[in-house]
Enzyme design. Structure first.
Site, mmCIF file in Angstrom:
data_model
loop_
_atom_site.group_PDB
_atom_site.id
_atom_site.type_symbol
_atom_site.label_atom_id
_atom_site.label_comp_id
_atom_site.label_asym_id
_atom_site.label_seq_id
_atom_site.Cartn_x
_atom_site.Cartn_y
_atom_site.Cartn_z
ATOM 1 N N GLU A 141 0.852 -1.202 0.000
ATOM 2 C CA GLU A 141 0.000 0.000 0.000
ATOM 3 C C GLU A 141 0.875 1.235 0.000
ATOM 4 O OE1 GLU A 141 -2.942 0.817 3.061
ATOM 5 O OE2 GLU A 141 -3.229 -1.331 3.352
ATOM 6 N N GLU B 170 -13.574 6.152 -1.276
ATOM 7 C CA GLU B 170 -14.498 5.318 -0.491
ATOM 8 C C GLU B 170 -15.202 6.189 0.548
ATOM 9 O OE1 GLU B 170 -12.763 1.265 0.456
ATOM 10 O OE2 GLU B 170 -10.986 2.270 -0.347
ATOM 11 N N LYS C 148 -15.490 5.384 4.619
ATOM 12 C CA LYS C 148 -14.335 5.167 5.487
ATOM 13 C C LYS C 148 -14.367 6.171 6.642
ATOM 14 C CE LYS C 148 -10.554 3.450 4.420
ATOM 15 N NZ LYS C 148 -9.164 3.154 4.029
ATOM 16 N N GLU D 128 -9.089 10.325 4.369
ATOM 17 C CA GLU D 128 -9.228 8.867 4.289
ATOM 18 C C GLU D 128 -10.225 8.441 3.213
ATOM 19 O OE1 GLU D 128 -7.633 6.473 5.696
ATOM 20 O OE2 GLU D 128 -6.423 7.568 7.159
#
Length: 380
Positions: free
Chosen positions: A268, A322, A325, A331
């Site tokens: 990641e 997203e 999250k 984030e």
């Protein structure tokens, strides 16, 4: 030959050259750049649509899942895309039991392989950083049990077993040559883990995020921009970007335990395109800079000061923004694409379109015809 004709020929020739340079760049990225396919959102496109999009419209041919979602695994069947799946952290203690591991493989692996190209199973994510003693002591035994099941099913040569770590596993990382794993974990958890990875020919996987470690003073260093660099007195080398320093700190820690021969995979890394007003360097321009420079760097073959002449298999976080999250705004904005699959910014991940290819082909034909007519005219 008139200036107008020369100008026309030059512009078309530049277009042709640019197109083939773009194709060369695309081919360079293929095989080493993957993406984290997270699903913490309520507006994502269907997995089948995502798989088709990645295969047909992008250079991405590796994906990492944070679970083993059967619908997603079916969507990637017969695509050839290399899929990494994950066992959630809370299942790690159960995975130490042979019966549970056998059932897990029967449920999540065997129905999908070989149609879906599952290449790796990750046991948990950043387990050591959770400080959960049960998870930590169960990690290596769970990996060993899973490997035993894969061997029995003749899947061990097709599928690797590993686990990703945050850089919180290091007690020291600056300068990079002094990288060291946290005391206690180093000999009791990480050394047995590294031994397992070596024996099973699997990589050590890390989640380096320059975004979370940089300050306003080190933003250029984090984004691969020109900067003064950081000098390591021990190795007498300058570091020109933070990612290299982070990777070399991990390498130094591994070398200290005698495992500098293992491959390192970036599980990641990424940069958000939006954040809270109090954050710096959080915008689409910075995200495009980081991820674009990242792709070029890890595929260049330059390597790092302590690991020269190598490329790094790298998974960008993340495929989509997203919206569910938790945490700060950033984030929810690490995605390369919006949920309608339009790019948040352009870093060369999209393939040259059919339309662009057609335009170049048309320009090439015109160029050839024009040059041919000139030759006929000059020799007529």
């Amino acid at each position: 030959m008139s200036k107008e004709l020369i100008s026309m020929l030059s512009s078309r020739l530049i277009a042709v050259i640019s197109f083939f340079l773009a194709l060369t760049l695309v081919r360079g990225f293929e095989g080493t750049i993957g993406v984290n396919y997270g699903t913490v959102a309520n507006n994502l496109p269907p997995p089948a649509q995502v798989a088709h999009f990645l295969l047909e419209s992008t250079v991405i041919n590796r994906v990492r899942l944070f679970d083993a979602n059967p619908e997603i695994l079916r969507a990637f069947a017969h695509t050839g895309v290399a899929v990494t799946i994950s066992v959630p952290n809370d299942q790690i203690p159960d995975l130490t039991k042979l019966n549970f591991a056998q059932q897990w493989v029967e449920d999540y692996i065997q129905p999908h392989t070989p149609a879906t190209n599952i290449v790796r199973i990750l046991v948990g994510n950043e387990v050591i950083s959770t400080a959960n003693k049960l998870l930590i002591v169960s990690l290596v035994p769970a990996m060993e049990t899973l490997q035993t099941v894969l061997v029995a099913a003749s899947l061990d040569r097709r599928i690797q077993v590993s686990t990703p770590h945050s850089l919180g596993i290091l007690s020291n990382s600056s300068p990079p040559s002094t990288g060291k794993f946290r005391q206690g974990y180093d000999t009791h958890v990480i050394k047995p883990l590294l031994s397992f990875l070596r024996d099973s020919n699997s990589p050590f996987m890390v989640n380096p995020y320059p975004f979370f470690d940089c300050s306003p003073d080190t933003l250029d260093y984090a984004l691969f921009r020109p900067n003064a660099g950081v000098f390591d007195e021990n190795t007498r080398v300058f570091y020109t970007n933070m990612l290299d320093a982070q990777l070399d700190a991990v390498f130094s820690a591994m070398k200290l335990l005698g495992f500098d021969d293992l491959e390192i995979v970036i599980a990641e890394t990424g940069w958000p395109s939006m954040g809270d007003a109090t954050q710096f360097g959080v915008d689409a321009k910075s995200a495009a800079e980081y991820n674009g420079n990242l792709m070029r760097h890890v595929t260049s073959g330059v390597g790092t000061p302590l690991m020269p002449n190598r490329t790094f298999e790298t998974y960008i976080f993340a495929l989509f923004n997203e919206d569910l999250k938790p945490g700060p705004t950033c984030e929810r904005y690490f995605g390369l694409f919006r949920t309608d699959m339009t790019p948040v910014y352009d870093i060369g991940i999209l393939r040259p379109t059919v339309a662009a290819a057609a335009n170049i082909e048309h320009a090439t034909c015109l160029l050839v015809i024009t040059v041919g007519l000139l030759i006929i005219k000059n020799h007529g």
